[in-house]
Structure formats: C-alpha cells, structure tokens
Write a protein that holds these residues in place. Structure first.
Motif, PDB file in Angstrom:
ATOM      1  N   ALA A 131       2.076   2.380  -3.509  1.00 21.53           N
ATOM      2  CA  ALA A 131       2.085   2.442  -4.971  1.00 21.53           C
ATOM      3  C   ALA A 131       1.656   1.100  -5.563  1.00 21.53           C
ATOM      4  O   ALA A 131       0.902   1.053  -6.549  1.00 21.53           O
ATOM      5  CB  ALA A 131       3.481   2.814  -5.475  1.00 21.53           C
ATOM      6  N   ALA A 132       2.125   0.001  -4.958  1.00 19.72           N
ATOM      7  CA  ALA A 132       1.727  -1.322  -5.438  1.00 19.72           C
ATOM      8  C   ALA A 132       0.222  -1.526  -5.265  1.00 19.72           C
ATOM      9  O   ALA A 132      -0.446  -2.085  -6.144  1.00 19.72           O
ATOM     10  CB  ALA A 132       2.501  -2.401  -4.681  1.00 19.72           C
ATOM     11  N   ALA A 133      -0.318  -1.070  -4.144  1.00 20.72           N
ATOM     12  CA  ALA A 133      -1.758  -1.196  -3.908  1.00 20.72           C
ATOM     13  C   ALA A 133      -2.550  -0.347  -4.900  1.00 20.72           C
ATOM     14  O   ALA A 133      -3.577  -0.789  -5.435  1.00 20.72           O
ATOM     15  CB  ALA A 133      -2.086  -0.775  -2.473  1.00 20.72           C
ATOM     16  N   VAL A 144       2.350   6.283  -9.590  1.00 16.38           N
ATOM     17  CA  VAL A 144       3.486   7.084 -10.055  1.00 16.38           C
ATOM     18  C   VAL A 144       3.868   8.136  -9.015  1.00 16.38           C
ATOM     19  O   VAL A 144       5.048   8.327  -8.699  1.00 16.38           O
ATOM     20  CB  VAL A 144       3.162   7.760 -11.410  1.00 16.38           C
ATOM     21  CG1 VAL A 144       4.195   8.830 -11.746  1.00 16.38           C
ATOM     22  CG2 VAL A 144       3.113   6.714 -12.515  1.00 16.38           C
ATOM     23  N   ARG A 145       2.872   8.807  -8.450  1.00 17.55           N
ATOM     24  CA  ARG A 145       3.156   9.841  -7.443  1.00 17.55           C
ATOM     25  C   ARG A 145       3.851   9.245  -6.217  1.00 17.55           C
ATOM     26  O   ARG A 145       4.810   9.823  -5.696  1.00 17.55           O
ATOM     27  CB  ARG A 145       1.861  10.538  -7.033  1.00 17.55           C
ATOM     28  CG  ARG A 145       1.282  11.464  -8.083  1.00 17.55           C
ATOM     29  CD  ARG A 145       0.197  12.358  -7.489  1.00 17.55           C
ATOM     30  NE  ARG A 145      -0.933  11.575  -6.993  1.00 17.55           N
ATOM     31  CZ  ARG A 145      -1.986  11.255  -7.731  1.00 17.55           C
ATOM     32  NH1 ARG A 145      -2.043  11.621  -9.000  1.00 17.55           N
ATOM     33  NH2 ARG A 145      -2.993  10.567  -7.210  1.00 17.55           N
ATOM     34  N   ASP A 146       3.360   8.087  -5.767  1.00 16.29           N
ATOM     35  CA  ASP A 146       3.969   7.484  -4.586  1.00 16.29           C
ATOM     36  C   ASP A 146       5.381   6.985  -4.875  1.00 16.29           C
ATOM     37  O   ASP A 146       6.255   7.052  -4.010  1.00 16.29           O
ATOM     38  CB  ASP A 146       3.090   6.341  -4.077  1.00 16.29           C
ATOM     39  CG  ASP A 146       2.043   6.832  -3.078  1.00 16.29           C
ATOM     40  OD1 ASP A 146       2.004   8.046  -2.817  1.00 16.29           O
ATOM     41  OD2 ASP A 146       1.275   6.003  -2.562  1.00 16.29           O
ATOM     42  N   GLY A 165       8.289   1.817 -13.148  1.00 15.87           N
ATOM     43  CA  GLY A 165       8.268   1.300 -14.509  1.00 15.87           C
ATOM     44  C   GLY A 165       6.976   0.573 -14.826  1.00 15.87           C
ATOM     45  O   GLY A 165       6.392   0.748 -15.902  1.00 15.87           O
ATOM     46  N   LEU A 166       6.491  -0.229 -13.871  1.00 13.55           N
ATOM     47  CA  LEU A 166       5.236  -0.943 -14.067  1.00 13.55           C
ATOM     48  C   LEU A 166       4.061   0.020 -14.240  1.00 13.55           C
ATOM     49  O   LEU A 166       3.215  -0.160 -15.115  1.00 13.55           O
ATOM     50  CB  LEU A 166       4.969  -1.866 -12.874  1.00 13.55           C
ATOM     51  CG  LEU A 166       5.707  -3.197 -12.835  1.00 13.55           C
ATOM     52  CD1 LEU A 166       5.458  -3.887 -11.500  1.00 13.55           C
ATOM     53  CD2 LEU A 166       5.270  -4.097 -13.980  1.00 13.55           C
ATOM     54  N   ALA A 167       4.012   1.032 -13.383  1.00  6.72           N
ATOM     55  CA  ALA A 167       2.911   1.993 -13.452  1.00  6.72           C
ATOM     56  C   ALA A 167       2.943   2.761 -14.771  1.00  6.72           C
ATOM     57  O   ALA A 167       1.909   2.964 -15.415  1.00  6.72           O
ATOM     58  CB  ALA A 167       2.982   2.954 -12.275  1.00  6.72           C
TER      59      ALA A 167
END
Length: 312
Positions: A131-133, A144-146, A165-167
């Motif tokens: 998700a970060a990548a 968001v999905r990950d 939250g970041l996404a």
C-alpha cells in the motif's frame, strides 16, 4: 433450438407463477405480461406446450446450482497454511521490496511485495507495505484496497489504519481519513505523525470553499472585503509608474517607453516586479496580521508520511 424452447418455457412458467402470487404492483404485473408475450413471440412457445416442461422448476434448478457453488466457495476459501520454505521466501521477497522502496524503485517494490503475498497471503505486513508503494506511485485506490486487506487480516495493525488515512486524504476523502487516523491513534496513542495527520484531516473537513474562493480554498471574497488590503492595493494601482507599465502591457500597443507595436521590455517587467515587492513590504510593515492571514491561507497543508516511510 429445442433446448432453447425448453428454457424459454421454463422462464415463462416462472413469470406466470410470479403473476399468480399477486404480490406485485399493477405496473409490475403489466411489465411481466409484456415480457411473457415477447418471449412467446420470440421463441414460438406458450404455456399450452406442456411437452416442453422439465422435471424441475426454474427456482429449483437455480437453488441446486447456487448451493453447489456455495459449497465449492467454502471449500476453496479455507486458509492454506504456507510451508516453512514459502514463509522464508516470502520474507526474503519482502526484504527485497523494502530495499527497492529505499532506492525509490516503487514499481519494483510493488512486484516484490506482490510475490510475497502470493506465497503467504495471510501476512498483513505485505499488504501494508505494498500500500505504501502504491501511494508513492499515486495509485491511492490500490493503496486503499491493500490497507483494507491488511486490516481484515490484522484488525489491530495501527500502521495499516495510518496508511489508509494517508491514501484517503490523497483522494480528498478527509472525513473517512479522520476515522482511520482516530483508529490508528487508539492503537498507537503516542504516534505524533497520526496526531498531526488527524489535525490536518479535521481542518480539511472544515474547509468548504465558497463560490468566490480561489484554488485550495483561498478566501478571495474575504480578502477583497479587508479594508487594509484594499487601501494598500489602491495605493499601488495609483502609482504612476505602475499605471504606465500596466497600461502598456494590457493594450499591447505601446510599451512604457512609448514605442508603438512592441511588447513590454524586460526592464518594464522588472520594474513591475519591483513595484510588487515594494507593495508586499508595505503590507508587511503596515498590517503584519493580514500578511500572516494570507500565509495561513496559501500555505500548503498536506499529511505527513514521516513515520510511515519505514517498512517492516
């Protein structure tokens, strides 16, 4: 064609049964009658063709098939425990992904995390790292999905809530982002990044740009109604040098030196910039509160990922 007629007959039979139940509105009944007529005309069948009937009604056939699919789905959904070799290889792939993140090779990182997930899909860290990548690549929907997958695997994983939250913030879904930041803080109450990002998201929720607002919620109407700003702006526009420069630039017919048909020179533009700088200095001296207000409106406020950069 015979099988098609039998299928059409079963459908017509089902629709007739629905009509006889009497539970539908008049409009729905009329729609069913039209559907029956269309099927009878298209396939050349009617309820009188009992030779086309099958041993089971359409609902019975459906229930039998649906039951088998549900049983098959339950069988396939049983978690498969990865072997020790798969677990070890997944960890190696995750480490490779982390190295790629440090090198800012985000697409490669996504690939390595994906391979780790294939070997051990029950590890929430792999989904959270991917998700970060994804976020680094601007694929916030993928992030968001990950994060959802990571939270589903480990509901107490604070970093997954923080990255969610970041996404969401990046997708301008600040109301949803607030919910996830709060959950992240419940699980990790001393995390300063979560606290900061929560405040930013809550502020973003309150920012509702008016029709006269500029980009980013800039309050143009409030600025124009500010007596201090308007007074200084008036002084600037009444400056003879500024008037001469602006007149030449707008008309395009004469530059500040009076030459016909030429564009403003570099010196003219420099003079205009200098006048603007003088105006800004005057504003700073006469009304520092207004300057701070403008800075607050213009200043970019984006969530921080400082504590989120480190991969596990």
């Amino acid at each position: 064609m015979a099988d098609q007629k039998r299928l059409a007959f079963s459908i017509i039979q089902f629709l007739h049964t629905q009509l006889q139940n009497g539970s539908m509105s008049l409009d729905a009944q009329e729609s069913l009658e039209v559907a029956i007529q269309c099927l009878e005309t298209a396939f050349g069948v009617s309820m009188e063709d009992q030779s086309l009937a099958v041993s089971q009604t359409l609902p019975e056939i459906f229930e039998a098939v649906a039951g088998k699919e549900l049983e098959h789905s339950r069988t396939n959904s049983e978690p498969v425990t990865p072997s020790e070799d798969d677990v070890a290889e997944a960890e190696r792939l995750k480490t490779e992904g982390n190295d790629q993140m440090k090198a800012e090779n985000f697409e490669a990182a996504v690939s390595f995390y994906g391979k780790a997930i294939e070997l051990n899909p029950a590890n929430a860290v792999y989904f959270c790292n991917r998700a970060a990548a994804y976020s680094k690549l601007g694929n916030y929907a993928g992030a968001v999905r990950d994060c959802e997958r990571a939270i589903g695997i480990d509901p107490s994983y604070s970093k997954a809530y923080g990255r969610m939250g970041l996404a969401l913030s990046s997708l301008n879904k600040h109301t949803e982002a607030v919910v996830y930041y709060k959950k992240a803080l419940e699980l990790d109450p001393d995390n300063e990044t979560y606290k900061s990002n929560l405040k930013i998201a809550e502020q973003k929720m309150k920012e509702t740009p008016s029709p006269t607002s500029g980009p980013g919620g800039f309050d143009l109407a409030g600025l124009l109604n500010n007596p201090g700003f308007m007074s200084m702006a008036s002084n600037l526009m009444n400056n003879p040098q500024v008037q001469q420069l602006m007149s030449g630039m707008i008309s395009g017919g004469h530059n500040a030196m009076g030459a016909t048909g030429s564009s403003p020179s570099t010196n003219d533009l420099a003079s205009l910039i200098q006048a603007g700088q003088q105006f800004a200095q005057q504003m700073q001296q006469q009304n520092p509160e207004l300057i701070e207000q403008l800075r607050s409106q213009i200043r970019s406020r984006t969530p921080s990922a400082s504590n989120e950069e480190q991969q596990e």
